[in-house]
Design an enzyme around this catalytic site. Structure first.
Site, mmCIF file in Angstrom:
data_model
loop_
_atom_site.group_PDB
_atom_site.id
_atom_site.type_symbol
_atom_site.label_atom_id
_atom_site.label_comp_id
_atom_site.label_asym_id
_atom_site.label_seq_id
_atom_site.Cartn_x
_atom_site.Cartn_y
_atom_site.Cartn_z
ATOM 1 C CD GLU A 367 89.916 51.651 9.893
ATOM 2 O OE1 GLU A 367 89.076 50.745 9.937
ATOM 3 O OE2 GLU A 367 90.264 52.293 10.902
ATOM 4 C CG HIS A 457 89.470 50.752 19.527
ATOM 5 N ND1 HIS A 457 88.090 50.689 19.494
ATOM 6 C CD2 HIS A 457 89.875 50.701 18.236
ATOM 7 C CE1 HIS A 457 87.693 50.625 18.229
ATOM 8 N NE2 HIS A 457 88.750 50.633 17.444
HETATM 9 ZN ZN LIG Z 1 90.079 49.064 14.070
#
Ligand SMILES: [Zn+2]
Length: 547
Positions: A367, A457
């Site tokens: 993150e 993703h």
């Molecule tokens: Zn990410």
């Protein structure tokens, strides 16, 4: 000449037919030129183009930094402007070696012909966003006027603004003339005082030190030992407060900080989040000489307990997806840690349990690396550039694990699985064997639909698997091609190659092919042409089908 003219009118005709009513004014067609210049002839040509564009103000320097790793090198990052308005996704990263250009990577948009006077005011824009999302952006969220190269093949003058709602975090591009919502995109993340040292047990039962502050007899999670402010706020399940903060409507104050009456902290989530954000900061500084997310020690704000686990049964699926089984980087150094699920609850498929996300060091690294990306390449969170953005976060998150943890497959051990310490069994992605969790290990297996902003993703594993192969060696399961990696003892080399390529040489709208080019260039910059790292990274991209 005649032939060209015919082709050109045919293209315009096609755009009228597909782009709306016949009376619609002709709009300039998007033409993107991708730059990947590393040879002498290419560099000479692009150097003069970049200099000319700087002179006429169509490229502006966003930042120039001295190379922390190679003496004499400098990196200039330029953003494209048209008539004073930024062109979204148009940028150039130019590297010089003692004044001589060594590489240029970027995307230049051509043929822009727009009136850049907006019709909508900032308040009009916020009203449109509020109608669309139910959230009125506060004074802390200022919409940015940008020229958007749209998917319909035309340039549009738009306002860009991001809001957070209970249902979603969304980025809007609002037509600055008509108020039409041109693009609505979900955010990148959806996976589903006086210094003091305290300590406490983490989520997984290990004792960690935390750098905190003492304030009138109590301790708060504010690190005053590291150069930037690192603060961990405890939302105590008040999701409305979290959303108001994320939308720039309120600020968080000292009384919102995670707190402890003694130096022994009792909340394992506060311990893990606060300690491990500090470790991520330290990794970037020790390994790459980087001072925080923006290289200028921007404060990092962590928010824990955005929801209560006991509220699971009354929460919508969207709230569960964003604030329970997720962690995300918002913006401006702010990250939010999901609460996980109560014991006994699992997600499908895979029947996985979710602990507090703050327990997973690689997730925190992932993150915060989105923050590093936002302040460097600005890789756009859709399609191939979005997959590269996610890949870089997994690559750095995993590298941070290997920096601190012993190698192994147990909890608090380093491996190439992402999130395995919080999401059990199996984690959320596998860089060593992407197919084990249904993700592609080869460009030919990439997801080509529109879900997840173009599979950002799932397709990330094409690049992160290349990183794995370039270190550990091995054979790609799809192509059957083998890679001679640099070896686990030299993992630092490949971390630096990817860090340099992705933060200093990479343009915002990059493709996998550009990622191959920038990492090969980075390996040459750092270790020389024909070096083992250059061979390893070249073989790795070839093995995953990126040429
Ligand atoms: Zn990410």
């Amino acid at each position: 000449m005649r032939v060209l003219r015919v082709l050109f009118s045919a293209a315009i005709l096609a755009s009228i037919v597909s782009g709306g009513p016949a009376w619609h004014p002709l709009r300039a067609q998007v033409k993107a030129t991708r730059v990947a210049a590393t040879t002498f002839a290419e560099l000479r040509a692009w150097d003069s183009t970049v200099d000319r564009m700087k002179r006429d103000d169509s490229l502006r320097v966003r930042r120039t930094i001295d190379d922390p790793l190679v003496p004499g090198r400098m990196h200039e990052r330029l953003e494209q402007f048209y008539d004073g308005v930024r062109v979204f996704g148009g940028d150039v990263a130019r590297q010089t070696d003692r004044g001589l250009t060594a590489s240029i990577f970027g995307t230049i948009y051509e043929g822009i012909d727009l009136d850049v006077q907006p019709v909508l005011s900032i308040d009009d824009v916020k009203a449109v966003v509020e109608r669309q999302s139910g959230v009125a952006p506060g004074p802390g969220r200022v919409p940015e006027l940008v020229i958007l190269p749209d998917d319909d093949g035309t340039y549009r003058l738009t306002y860009r603004v991001t809001v957070f709602t209970l249902e979603k975090d969304a980025e809007y591009f609002i037509d600055a003339k008509s108020g039409a919502v041109v693009r609505e995109q979900r955010g990148a993340e959806r996976q589903a005082a006086a210094s003091a040292i305290g300590h406490g047990l983490g989520v997984l039962g290990d004792d960690k030190k935390v750098s905190v502050s003492s304030q009138s007899g109590t301790f708060v999670a504010s690190d005053t030992l590291r150069p930037p402010s690192l603060r961990t706020f405890d939302a105590r399940g008040d999701l409305t407060k979290v959303l108001n903060f994320l939308n720039g409507r309120t600020v968080l104050v000292t009384s919102d900080l995670a707190t402890s009456a003694s130096t022994t902290w009792s909340d394992p989530v506060a311990v893990d989040a606060h300690a491990q954000v500090g470790w991520v900061y330290d990794y970037y500084f020790k390994r790459h000489g980087r001072r925080g997310l923006d290289n200028n020690n921007i404060p990092i704000t962590s928010i824990i307990h955005p929801v209560r686990r006991n509220d699971l049964s009354t929460s919508s699926n969207d709230v569960i997806g964003l604030f329970f089984v997720n962690a995300f980087y918002c913006c401006d150094g702010v990250m939010v840690f999901g609460e996980g699920l109560p014991p006994g609850f699992v997600t499908q498929p895979g029947r996985q349990s979710w602990n507090f996300l703050a327990a997973a060091l690689d997730v925190i690294g992932h993150e915060l690396t989105h923050g590093v990306t936002a302040f460097t390449s600005g890789l756009i969170s859709r399609n191939e550039s979005g997959a590269l953005n996610e890949a870089f976060s997994d690559i750095m998150g995993t590298s941070i694990e290997f920096f601190y943890q012993p190698v192994g497959a147990n909890v608090m051990q380093a491996d190439y699985v992402i999130g395995e310490d919080a999401v059990t069994p199996g984690g959320i992605r596998n860089m060593a064997n992407p197919g084990a969790l249904g993700d592609p290990d080869h460009f030919s297996r990439r997801f080509t639909g529109t879900a997840d902003n173009g599979g950002v993703h799932t397709n990330s594993t094409i690049a992160s698997h290349a990183f794995y192969l370039a270190i550990e060696s091995g054979t790609n399961r799809t192509s059957g091609l083998s890679v001679q990696g640099v070896g686990a003892a030299n993992r630092e080399q490949m971390e630096k190659v990817f860090y340099r390529g992705f933060t200093q040489l990479m343009p915002a709208n990059a493709t996998f092919a550009v990622a191959r080019a920038v990492t090969i260039q980075a390996a040459r910059d750092l270790y020389g042409a024909g070096s083992a790292p250059e061979r390893a990274v070249t073989q790795a991209w070839t093995a995953v089908g990126v040429n």
